[in-house]
Scaffold this motif. Structure first.
Motif, PDB file in Angstrom:
ATOM      1  N   TYR A  27       0.875  -1.273   0.049  1.00  0.00           N
ATOM      2  CA  TYR A  27       0.030  -0.083   0.001  1.00  0.00           C
ATOM      3  C   TYR A  27       0.769   1.378   0.084  1.00  0.00           C
ATOM      4  O   TYR A  27       0.483   2.391  -0.737  1.00  0.00           O
ATOM      5  CB  TYR A  27      -0.952  -0.080   1.161  1.00  0.00           C
ATOM      6  N   LEU A  28       2.054   1.143   0.825  1.00  0.00           N
ATOM      7  CA  LEU A  28       2.728   2.360   0.795  1.00  0.00           C
ATOM      8  C   LEU A  28       3.508   2.576  -0.492  1.00  0.00           C
ATOM      9  O   LEU A  28       3.758   3.848  -1.023  1.00  0.00           O
ATOM     10  CB  LEU A  28       3.910   2.095   2.014  1.00  0.00           C
ATOM     11  N   GLU A  29       3.864   1.464  -1.131  1.00  0.00           N
ATOM     12  CA  GLU A  29       4.820   1.519  -2.498  1.00  0.00           C
ATOM     13  C   GLU A  29       3.831   2.163  -3.580  1.00  0.00           C
ATOM     14  O   GLU A  29       4.267   2.979  -4.194  1.00  0.00           O
ATOM     15  CB  GLU A  29       5.179   0.323  -2.594  1.00  0.00           C
ATOM     16  N   ARG A  30       2.544   1.713  -3.521  1.00  0.00           N
ATOM     17  CA  ARG A  30       1.633   2.636  -4.401  1.00  0.00           C
ATOM     18  C   ARG A  30       1.376   3.877  -4.370  1.00  0.00           C
ATOM     19  O   ARG A  30       1.113   4.626  -5.254  1.00  0.00           O
ATOM     20  CB  ARG A  30       0.404   1.571  -4.423  1.00  0.00           C
ATOM     21  N   GLY A  31       1.618   4.367  -2.984  1.00  0.00           N
ATOM     22  CA  GLY A  31       1.420   5.805  -2.572  1.00  0.00           C
ATOM     23  C   GLY A  31       2.608   6.800  -2.918  1.00  0.00           C
ATOM     24  O   GLY A  31       2.534   8.018  -2.745  1.00  0.00           O
ATOM     25  N   LEU A  32       3.868   6.027  -3.074  1.00  0.00           N
ATOM     26  CA  LEU A  32       4.975   6.786  -3.167  1.00  0.00           C
ATOM     27  C   LEU A  32       5.097   7.804  -4.449  1.00  0.00           C
ATOM     28  O   LEU A  32       5.604   8.795  -4.349  1.00  0.00           O
ATOM     29  CB  LEU A  32       6.380   5.705  -3.573  1.00  0.00           C
ATOM     30  N   ASP A  33       4.390   7.408  -5.396  1.00  0.00           N
ATOM     31  CA  ASP A  33       4.427   8.354  -6.584  1.00  0.00           C
ATOM     32  C   ASP A  33       3.927   9.709  -6.482  1.00  0.00           C
ATOM     33  O   ASP A  33       4.039  10.706  -7.082  1.00  0.00           O
ATOM     34  CB  ASP A  33       3.788   7.644  -7.915  1.00  0.00           C
ATOM     35  N   VAL A  34       2.714   9.484  -5.784  1.00  0.00           N
ATOM     36  CA  VAL A  34       1.869  10.837  -5.037  1.00  0.00           C
ATOM     37  C   VAL A  34       2.641  11.669  -4.468  1.00  0.00           C
ATOM     38  O   VAL A  34       2.919  12.820  -4.621  1.00  0.00           O
ATOM     39  CB  VAL A  34       0.836  10.124  -4.308  1.00  0.00           C
ATOM     40  N   ASP A 106       8.736  22.428  17.079  1.00  0.00           N
ATOM     41  CA  ASP A 106       8.118  22.556  15.744  1.00  0.00           C
ATOM     42  C   ASP A 106       7.944  21.343  14.890  1.00  0.00           C
ATOM     43  O   ASP A 106       8.259  21.673  13.739  1.00  0.00           O
ATOM     44  CB  ASP A 106       8.940  23.744  15.263  1.00  0.00           C
ATOM     45  N   ILE A 107       7.647  20.213  15.341  1.00  0.00           N
ATOM     46  CA  ILE A 107       7.345  19.056  14.715  1.00  0.00           C
ATOM     47  C   ILE A 107       5.849  18.761  14.596  1.00  0.00           C
ATOM     48  O   ILE A 107       5.074  18.641  15.463  1.00  0.00           O
ATOM     49  CB  ILE A 107       8.175  17.973  15.106  1.00  0.00           C
ATOM     50  N   MET A 108       5.221  18.934  13.289  1.00  0.00           N
ATOM     51  CA  MET A 108       3.845  18.491  13.281  1.00  0.00           C
ATOM     52  C   MET A 108       3.724  16.954  13.378  1.00  0.00           C
ATOM     53  O   MET A 108       4.355  16.169  12.722  1.00  0.00           O
ATOM     54  CB  MET A 108       3.382  18.978  11.860  1.00  0.00           C
ATOM     55  N   VAL A 109       2.612  16.619  14.003  1.00  0.00           N
ATOM     56  CA  VAL A 109       2.509  15.219  14.444  1.00  0.00           C
ATOM     57  C   VAL A 109       1.163  14.934  13.813  1.00  0.00           C
ATOM     58  O   VAL A 109       0.028  15.702  14.306  1.00  0.00           O
ATOM     59  CB  VAL A 109       2.293  14.624  15.709  1.00  0.00           C
ATOM     60  N   CYS A 110       0.694  14.033  12.938  1.00  0.00           N
ATOM     61  CA  CYS A 110      -0.363  13.618  12.427  1.00  0.00           C
ATOM     62  C   CYS A 110      -0.574  12.016  12.645  1.00  0.00           C
ATOM     63  O   CYS A 110       0.299  11.240  12.762  1.00  0.00           O
ATOM     64  CB  CYS A 110      -0.357  13.818  10.816  1.00  0.00           C
ATOM     65  N   ASN A 111      -1.935  11.632  12.681  1.00  0.00           N
ATOM     66  CA  ASN A 111      -2.293  10.288  12.910  1.00  0.00           C
ATOM     67  C   ASN A 111      -3.246   9.900  11.827  1.00  0.00           C
ATOM     68  O   ASN A 111      -3.290  10.532  10.997  1.00  0.00           O
ATOM     69  CB  ASN A 111      -2.730  10.001  14.295  1.00  0.00           C
ATOM     70  N   ALA A 112      -3.990   8.665  12.170  1.00  0.00           N
ATOM     71  CA  ALA A 112      -5.042   8.218  11.377  1.00  0.00           C
ATOM     72  C   ALA A 112      -6.259   7.780  12.185  1.00  0.00           C
ATOM     73  O   ALA A 112      -5.946   7.527  13.285  1.00  0.00           O
ATOM     74  CB  ALA A 112      -4.458   6.861  10.510  1.00  0.00           C
ATOM     75  N   VAL A 113      -7.343   7.960  11.743  1.00  0.00           N
ATOM     76  CA  VAL A 113      -8.593   8.055  12.430  1.00  0.00           C
ATOM     77  C   VAL A 113      -9.514   7.154  11.801  1.00  0.00           C
ATOM     78  O   VAL A 113      -9.595   7.142  10.639  1.00  0.00           O
ATOM     79  CB  VAL A 113      -9.057   9.338  12.962  1.00  0.00           C
ATOM     80  N   HIS A 114     -10.320   6.161  12.618  1.00  0.00           N
ATOM     81  CA  HIS A 114     -11.275   5.298  12.201  1.00  0.00           C
ATOM     82  C   HIS A 114     -11.179   4.264  11.044  1.00  0.00           C
ATOM     83  O   HIS A 114     -12.099   3.863  10.449  1.00  0.00           O
ATOM     84  CB  HIS A 114     -12.860   6.396  11.774  1.00  0.00           C
ATOM     85  N   TYR A 115      -9.898   4.281  10.695  1.00  0.00           N
ATOM     86  CA  TYR A 115      -9.458   3.116   9.756  1.00  0.00           C
ATOM     87  C   TYR A 115      -9.633   1.853   9.876  1.00  0.00           C
ATOM     88  O   TYR A 115      -9.928   1.124   9.040  1.00  0.00           O
ATOM     89  CB  TYR A 115      -7.933   3.402   9.360  1.00  0.00           C
ATOM     90  N   GLY A 116      -9.629   1.519  11.512  1.00  0.00           N
ATOM     91  CA  GLY A 116      -9.838   0.047  11.789  1.00  0.00           C
ATOM     92  C   GLY A 116     -10.907  -0.047  12.797  1.00  0.00           C
ATOM     93  O   GLY A 116     -10.951  -1.102  13.432  1.00  0.00           O
ATOM     94  N   ASP A 117     -12.004   0.578  12.753  1.00  0.00           N
ATOM     95  CA  ASP A 117     -13.051   0.762  13.573  1.00  0.00           C
ATOM     96  C   ASP A 117     -13.605  -0.789  13.582  1.00  0.00           C
ATOM     97  O   ASP A 117     -13.730  -1.454  14.459  1.00  0.00           O
ATOM     98  CB  ASP A 117     -14.363   1.737  13.341  1.00  0.00           C
ATOM     99  N   ASN A 118     -13.921  -1.287  12.170  1.00  0.00           N
ATOM    100  CA  ASN A 118     -14.542  -2.340  11.940  1.00  0.00           C
ATOM    101  C   ASN A 118     -13.605  -3.593  12.499  1.00  0.00           C
ATOM    102  O   ASN A 118     -14.027  -4.691  12.985  1.00  0.00           O
ATOM    103  CB  ASN A 118     -15.025  -2.639  10.745  1.00  0.00           C
ATOM    104  N   ILE A 313      -0.769   9.267   3.792  1.00  0.00           N
ATOM    105  CA  ILE A 313      -0.147   9.689   2.566  1.00  0.00           C
ATOM    106  C   ILE A 313      -0.935  11.321   2.366  1.00  0.00           C
ATOM    107  O   ILE A 313      -0.283  12.109   2.017  1.00  0.00           O
ATOM    108  CB  ILE A 313      -0.347   9.044   1.223  1.00  0.00           C
ATOM    109  N   ARG A 314      -2.136  11.194   2.686  1.00  0.00           N
ATOM    110  CA  ARG A 314      -2.955  12.798   2.581  1.00  0.00           C
ATOM    111  C   ARG A 314      -2.115  13.716   3.544  1.00  0.00           C
ATOM    112  O   ARG A 314      -1.879  15.011   3.363  1.00  0.00           O
ATOM    113  CB  ARG A 314      -4.330  12.322   2.853  1.00  0.00           C
ATOM    114  N   SER A 315      -1.962  13.398   4.876  1.00  0.00           N
ATOM    115  CA  SER A 315      -1.095  14.153   5.703  1.00  0.00           C
ATOM    116  C   SER A 315       0.134  14.586   5.213  1.00  0.00           C
ATOM    117  O   SER A 315       0.569  15.683   5.356  1.00  0.00           O
ATOM    118  CB  SER A 315      -1.079  13.267   6.980  1.00  0.00           C
ATOM    119  N   VAL A 316       1.058  13.648   4.507  1.00  0.00           N
ATOM    120  CA  VAL A 316       2.270  14.195   3.893  1.00  0.00           C
ATOM    121  C   VAL A 316       1.969  15.208   2.918  1.00  0.00           C
ATOM    122  O   VAL A 316       2.817  16.114   2.810  1.00  0.00           O
ATOM    123  CB  VAL A 316       3.168  12.951   3.401  1.00  0.00           C
TER     124      VAL A 316
END
Length: 328
Positions: A27-34, A106-118, A313-316
């Motif tokens: 999944y990460l490799e497919r997003g590298l080009d973005v 001054d380091i921005m921290v981002c997470n992921a949400v609701h990806y694994g609720d189910n 990837i959206r965060s980056v």
């Protein structure tokens, strides 16, 4: 293996993935080009938790995309001259990074949400099924012993107590309701529409949940207000034969309280989270009776992994565009 994009363009920011779970790598490799339309990218496809190796891989990184890596403050200090954004592949980033210290640097921290609720909700129910129906253990015994006898316990009609009612707690309630379980929920900010639809009893306190439920499952984020919120007193309220499930965070429970209660031998526990992780070989929980233990995998479904990567990837990309997404 190392996968790189755009490394010849030294004028661009450097995004580094210092380690990743093998199942996350495609999944990460497919997003590298973005990302590579805006930055240099270096991805390490193995999963290492060796902190010296992690630091070497993150040298000169402007953005770090991480999962499962614990950053102490000394590491953040060392990375701070270049690191401006750290994304975490999960919700419980506070377990892995001192967010306030990162902000001070001054380091921005981002997470992921609701990806694994189910995924997490399903795993919660899977632990419950293994305790009550013993399918996995009986499979092992049948193969080894031929025909072991065993009684099982029906879930229908039991009372499921849920502490916290965010995305995962909500989904656990739906699944439990579908299995014919009664529901009692304590939450600071309850979804009244869903509670009414599922016929949920609303608890006045956490005490009510532990006193009334046959099965208790906490689904709270870990923060200063929830750390240790489940105490030895709460666990002592569980009736003999009750089941405690935890797919949220081990630190929600007062340190040592669950081990002490389990050693009485009269309740059951299904656990996917521990403190510390990985669970040490000599951890008392390994010898506690009536337990089913899994190695923090509830979140690792195919759909959840894809969701984590997409959000990171959206965060980056947002950071590289001078914007923000999923900032903690």
């Amino acid at each position: 293996m190392i996968i790189e994009r755009n490394m010849e363009h030294t004028d661009l920011p450097l995004v580094v993935i210092p380690a990743c779970f093998p199942s996350m790598a495609p999944y990460l490799e497919r997003g590298l080009d973005v990302i590579a339309t805006k930055a240099r990218v270096r991805m390490h496809t193995d999963m290492t938790l060796d902190l010296d190796e992690i630091m070497a891989r993150l040298e000169n990184a402007n953005v770090a995309m991480t999962t499962g890596i614990h950053f102490n403050n000394a590491m953040l200090d060392a990375l701070a001259p270049t690191l401006r954004c750290l994304t975490f592949g999960g919700t419980g980033v506070a377990n892995f990074v001192d967010v306030n210290h990162a902000h001070d640097l001054d380091i921005m921290v981002c997470n992921a949400v609701h990806y694994g609720d189910n995924a997490v909700a399903e795993h919660t129910i899977a632990l419950l099924f293994e305790i009550t129906h013993k399918a996995g253990r009986l499979d092992v015994r049948t193969r080894a012993q031929g025909w072991p006898g065993s009684d099982i316990t029906e879930i229908g009609g039991m009372t499921m107590g849920i502490v916290g009612f965010g995305g995962i707690g909500h989904r656990v309630a739906e699944l439990a309701h579908g299995l014919g379980m009664k529901l009692i929920v304590w939450a600071r900010h309850p979804d009244t529409e869903t509670l009414d639809r599922l016929g949920v009893e609303r608890a006045d306190s956490i005490d009510d949940v532990f006193a009334k439920a046959d099965v208790v499952s906490p689904h709270l984020a870990l923060n200063d207000a929830t750390r240790g919120i489940i105490t030895a007193r709460h666990l002592d309220m569980l009736h003999p034969g009750a089941i405690f499930l935890n797919t949220a965070r081990a630190e929600l429970v007062e340190q040592g309280a669950l081990e002490r209660r389990l050693n009485n031998g009269d309740i059951f526990a299904g656990l996917d989270v521990f403190d510390p992780e990985p669970l040490p070989d000599d951890a008392p929980l390994r010898d506690c009776p009536n337990t089913v233990l899994t190695p923090h995998v509830a979140w690792r479904s195919d759909k959840a992994l894809a969701g984590i990567v997409d959000q990171n990837i959206r965060s980056v990309v947002a950071f590289l565009d001078g914007e923000s997404y999923n900032i903690v």
